[in-house]
Write a protein that holds these residues in place. Structure first.
Motif, PDB file in Angstrom:
ATOM      1  N   ARG A 176      -4.342  11.714   3.175  1.00 58.81           N
ATOM      2  CA  ARG A 176      -3.405  11.415   2.091  1.00 58.81           C
ATOM      3  C   ARG A 176      -3.310   9.913   1.853  1.00 58.81           C
ATOM      4  NH1 ARG A 176       1.232  15.805   3.976  1.00 58.81           N
ATOM      5  NH2 ARG A 176       0.406  17.580   2.763  1.00 58.81           N
ATOM      6  N   GLY A 177      -3.387   9.133   2.919  1.00 58.33           N
ATOM      7  CA  GLY A 177      -3.316   7.681   2.770  1.00 58.33           C
ATOM      8  C   GLY A 177      -4.550   7.081   2.148  1.00 58.33           C
ATOM      9  N   LEU A 178      -5.671   7.801   2.192  1.00 61.65           N
ATOM     10  CA  LEU A 178      -6.930   7.300   1.638  1.00 61.65           C
ATOM     11  C   LEU A 178      -7.286   8.010   0.332  1.00 61.65           C
ATOM     12  CD1 LEU A 178      -8.884   7.155   5.012  1.00 61.65           C
ATOM     13  CD2 LEU A 178      -7.972   5.219   3.727  1.00 61.65           C
ATOM     14  N   ARG A 179      -6.287   8.577  -0.316  1.00 59.30           N
ATOM     15  CA  ARG A 179      -6.513   9.370  -1.529  1.00 59.30           C
ATOM     16  C   ARG A 179      -7.102   8.549  -2.671  1.00 59.30           C
ATOM     17  NH1 ARG A 179      -4.550  14.243  -2.454  1.00 59.30           N
ATOM     18  NH2 ARG A 179      -3.064  14.017  -0.762  1.00 59.30           N
ATOM     19  N   GLU A 180      -6.862   7.234  -2.679  1.00 56.33           N
ATOM     20  CA  GLU A 180      -7.338   6.407  -3.781  1.00 56.33           C
ATOM     21  C   GLU A 180      -8.768   5.909  -3.578  1.00 56.33           C
ATOM     22  OE1 GLU A 180      -5.567   6.172  -6.506  1.00 56.33           O
ATOM     23  OE2 GLU A 180      -4.080   7.422  -5.503  1.00 56.33           O
ATOM     24  N   ALA A 181      -9.405   6.313  -2.510  1.00 54.00           N
ATOM     25  CA  ALA A 181     -10.792   5.895  -2.282  1.00 54.00           C
ATOM     26  C   ALA A 181     -11.707   6.472  -3.353  1.00 54.00           C
ATOM     27  CB  ALA A 181     -11.258   6.355  -0.900  1.00 54.00           C
ATOM     28  N   GLY A 182     -12.821   5.791  -3.597  1.00 58.82           N
ATOM     29  CA  GLY A 182     -13.774   6.300  -4.563  1.00 58.82           C
ATOM     30  C   GLY A 182     -14.399   7.603  -4.110  1.00 58.82           C
ATOM     31  N   SER A 183     -14.661   7.728  -2.799  1.00 61.16           N
ATOM     32  CA  SER A 183     -15.195   8.957  -2.224  1.00 61.16           C
ATOM     33  C   SER A 183     -14.750   9.039  -0.770  1.00 61.16           C
ATOM     34  CB  SER A 183     -16.725   9.004  -2.316  1.00 61.16           C
ATOM     35  OG  SER A 183     -17.306   7.908  -1.620  1.00 61.16           O
ATOM     36  N   VAL A 184     -14.755  10.247  -0.238  1.00 60.00           N
ATOM     37  CA  VAL A 184     -14.280  10.488   1.124  1.00 60.00           C
ATOM     38  C   VAL A 184     -15.255  11.416   1.836  1.00 60.00           C
ATOM     39  CG1 VAL A 184     -12.424  11.442   2.553  1.00 60.00           C
ATOM     40  CG2 VAL A 184     -11.860  10.173   0.486  1.00 60.00           C
ATOM     41  N   VAL A 185     -15.530  11.116   3.109  1.00 60.52           N
ATOM     42  CA  VAL A 185     -16.331  11.986   3.963  1.00 60.52           C
ATOM     43  C   VAL A 185     -15.440  12.429   5.121  1.00 60.52           C
ATOM     44  CG1 VAL A 185     -18.355  12.170   5.462  1.00 60.52           C
ATOM     45  CG2 VAL A 185     -18.475  10.816   3.355  1.00 60.52           C
ATOM     46  N   VAL A 186     -15.384  13.736   5.376  1.00 59.03           N
ATOM     47  CA  VAL A 186     -14.559  14.277   6.452  1.00 59.03           C
ATOM     48  C   VAL A 186     -15.445  15.028   7.437  1.00 59.03           C
ATOM     49  CG1 VAL A 186     -12.506  15.614   7.039  1.00 59.03           C
ATOM     50  CG2 VAL A 186     -12.705  14.572   4.761  1.00 59.03           C
ATOM     51  N   ALA A 187     -15.368  14.639   8.712  1.00 58.76           N
ATOM     52  CA  ALA A 187     -16.170  15.264   9.763  1.00 58.76           C
ATOM     53  C   ALA A 187     -15.241  15.713  10.891  1.00 58.76           C
ATOM     54  CB  ALA A 187     -17.220  14.288  10.283  1.00 58.76           C
ATOM     55  N   LEU A 188     -14.766  16.936  10.788  1.00 56.57           N
ATOM     56  CA  LEU A 188     -13.853  17.516  11.773  1.00 56.57           C
ATOM     57  C   LEU A 188     -14.306  18.944  12.085  1.00 56.57           C
ATOM     58  CD1 LEU A 188     -10.486  16.369  10.142  1.00 56.57           C
ATOM     59  CD2 LEU A 188     -11.439  15.473  12.276  1.00 56.57           C
ATOM     60  N   GLY A 189     -13.629  19.554  13.036  1.00 56.32           N
ATOM     61  CA  GLY A 189     -13.891  20.960  13.327  1.00 56.32           C
ATOM     62  C   GLY A 189     -14.218  21.250  14.768  1.00 56.32           C
ATOM     63  N   SER A 207       0.850  -1.181   0.000  1.00 55.35           N
ATOM     64  CA  SER A 207       0.000   0.000   0.000  1.00 55.35           C
ATOM     65  C   SER A 207       0.888   1.235   0.000  1.00 55.35           C
ATOM     66  CB  SER A 207      -0.902  -0.003   1.235  1.00 55.35           C
ATOM     67  OG  SER A 207      -1.615  -1.220   1.355  1.00 55.35           O
ATOM     68  N   THR A 208       0.366   2.328  -0.551  1.00 56.22           N
ATOM     69  CA  THR A 208       1.149   3.552  -0.652  1.00 56.22           C
ATOM     70  C   THR A 208       0.396   4.746  -0.093  1.00 56.22           C
ATOM     71  OG1 THR A 208       0.327   4.029  -2.881  1.00 56.22           O
ATOM     72  CG2 THR A 208       2.369   2.733  -2.709  1.00 56.22           C
ATOM     73  N   CYS A 209       1.148   5.809   0.152  1.00 52.73           N
ATOM     74  CA  CYS A 209       0.594   7.102   0.557  1.00 52.73           C
ATOM     75  C   CYS A 209       1.444   8.175  -0.110  1.00 52.73           C
ATOM     76  CB  CYS A 209       0.609   7.257   2.075  1.00 52.73           C
ATOM     77  SG  CYS A 209      -0.023   8.863   2.653  1.00 52.73           S
ATOM     78  N   THR A 210       0.789   9.167  -0.690  1.00 51.95           N
ATOM     79  CA  THR A 210       1.498  10.214  -1.419  1.00 51.95           C
ATOM     80  C   THR A 210       1.362  11.551  -0.702  1.00 51.95           C
ATOM     81  OG1 THR A 210       1.120   9.103  -3.526  1.00 51.95           O
ATOM     82  CG2 THR A 210       1.683  11.446  -3.607  1.00 51.95           C
ATOM     83  N   ASP A 211       2.494  12.206  -0.508  1.00 53.48           N
ATOM     84  CA  ASP A 211       2.537  13.533   0.102  1.00 53.48           C
ATOM     85  C   ASP A 211       2.851  14.549  -1.001  1.00 53.48           C
ATOM     86  OD1 ASP A 211       2.996  15.853   1.475  1.00 53.48           O
ATOM     87  OD2 ASP A 211       4.834  15.173   2.448  1.00 53.48           O
ATOM     88  N   PRO A 212       1.842  15.247  -1.529  1.00 54.35           N
ATOM     89  CA  PRO A 212       2.095  16.176  -2.635  1.00 54.35           C
ATOM     90  C   PRO A 212       2.920  17.385  -2.219  1.00 54.35           C
ATOM     91  CG  PRO A 212      -0.159  16.378  -1.868  1.00 54.35           C
ATOM     92  CD  PRO A 212       0.421  15.219  -1.142  1.00 54.35           C
TER      93      PRO A 212
END
Length: 426
Positions: free
Chosen positions: A282-295, A68-73
């Protein structure tokens, strides 16, 4: 007599002109033939698929291997962890490497200190702050002796804290279409294990907690290989169960105390990663979709400032770094849905200005909404508007007595909201 199409042609022998008639159904028949031919060709060349993609086996199978990979742009760097699954369905790393993009050679980084993380077990009773410390930091020689069940989402934070590499994610390694990642703070963590109550304990008091002795410790690293136990077939938490029922392959990662942005006072690289969820995203960048719940923790940190000037300084830091994160997510290939936070009725701000949390939350939510309106790969889901109607103290409260975490009634409401967010699309 019905009208017929007429054109002029020549007689074969005399050369004289003669009328040529077409049957009225000739053209419709030819059109149907063409449509059938196009459909056949499309199926053969893959223009449209006639069957859905097969869903990979879950949980991971003994002997399975992968990487598995993770990309740091921000640094044009990519990290890779190769792994294998033990006979006890535990995941262990077999190689750790990094390279410079776009086409740099892979170099061994197994001698550096990585941090292994994993989710709580279904039977674990957590504290009210949901700040589970499920981590172990060591070079690969130590981490390779710790087998974490694939059902508990083992992942490795890179030495610089900028990326998190997920091993066997999405059941396992099945990224892309159909996979959905949900990343959040302690409210999301409440949805990982089944039947979590408002104070963080399991609803069934007869279920014993998982004691710390079952988890690997620093003293155990490098000794006899140990394993983090769980059932071979995981019992899904309410959110993963909801998403799975819709045919999605979920990866749910909720961690207590996490914010949109890191603490400006954090100096150690991995410590910075322990404040924010940027490395996970960044590690989940290849997912089809992402939900983020922060703040919520960002607004709380700002509201606990000692002075109004410090409050504005902290909030400005948060909004500036939040914008950088949103810009990075907006250029990724998947759709990212950002959820607003509830802000009404929150206590424990630690300041004389009780409205600071609401002010911070409103400005953070406004940045999320504005970016979703302007960025094509971002979408906005207004959980905050829903949650504020069910603040602690209302007849149908979705939040417990600490006013932050979910009550038993709030858990299914949050599951419904996150499921809707996962289906929202961009």
């Amino acid at each position: 007599m019905p009208a017929q199409e007429l054109r002029v042609d020549a007689e074969p022998e005399t050369g004289a002109a003669r009328p040529l008639h077409h049957h009225p159904y000739t053209r419709p028949a030819l059109f149907v033939v063409v449509l059938v031919a196009v459909a056949v060709i499309a199926a053969v060349v893959g223009i449209r698929r006639l069957e859905p993609d097969p869903v990979p086996a879950w949980p991971a199978q003994a002997g399975q291997t992968g990487s598995s990979t993770c990309t740091d742009p921000s640094r044009s760097q990519q990290w890779r962890v190769s792994w294998t699954v033990t006979p006890q369905i535990g995941v262990v790393p077999t190689a750790m490497a990094a390279r410079t993009l776009p086409d740099g050679a892979w170099t061994d980084r197994g001698g550096d200190r990585w941090q292994l993380r994993w989710n709580q077990a279904p039977a674990e009773a957590a504290g009210t702050d949901f700040a589970w410390d499920h981590s172990l930091t060591a070079p690969m020689s130590g981490l390779s002796g710790v087998a974490v069940s694939a059902a508990m989402s083992p992942r490795y934070v890179t030495p610089d804290g900028a990326c998190t590499v997920y091993a066997a994610a999405f059941g396992p390694g099945a990224v892309g279409k159909g996979s959905v990642a949900v990343v959040g703070d302690s409210l999301t963590a409440q949805l990982i294990v089944p039947a979590v109550g408002q104070d963080g304990g399991v609803a069934d008091e007869n279920v014993p907690p998982v004691t710390s002795s079952l988890y690997p410790t620093a003293a155990a690293v490098g000794s006899t290989p140990s394993a983090v136990p769980t059932t071979s077939v995981p019992e899904l938490g309410p959110l993963a169960a909801s998403l799975t029922a819709l045919g999605m392959r979920p990866q749910v990662d909720g961690q207590g105390g996490r914010r949109w942005v890191t603490d400006p006072d954090a100096t150690e690289p991995i410590d910075q990663a322990n404040w924010t969820m940027l490395d996970e995203l960044r590690g989940l960048r290849e997912a089809g979709s992402v939900v983020v719940a922060l703040g919520t923790n960002d607004a709380s940190w700002a509201s606990q400032a000692r002075t109004d000037a410090q409050f504005e300084e902290r909030l400005s830091w948060t909004l500036s770094n939040l914008q950088s994160m949103l810009d990075e997510m907006a250029v990724s290939g998947h759709c990212t849905v950002v959820m607003s936070m509830a802000s009404q009725g929150k206590k424990g701000t630690g300041t004389q200005r009780g409205d600071r949390f609401e002010l911070a939350a409103a400005r953070i939510n406004a940045v999320l909404r504005a970016n979703a309106d302007s960025q094509g790969r971002l979408a906005f889901y207004d959980w905050g508007a829903q949650g504020d109607q069910h603040a602690f103290g209302t007849a149908d409260a979705w939040f417990g007595k600490d006013t932050i975490h979910l009550s038993p009634a709030g858990v299914p409401a949050y599951v419904t909201a996150m499921t809707e967010a996962a289906r929202l699309g961009c």
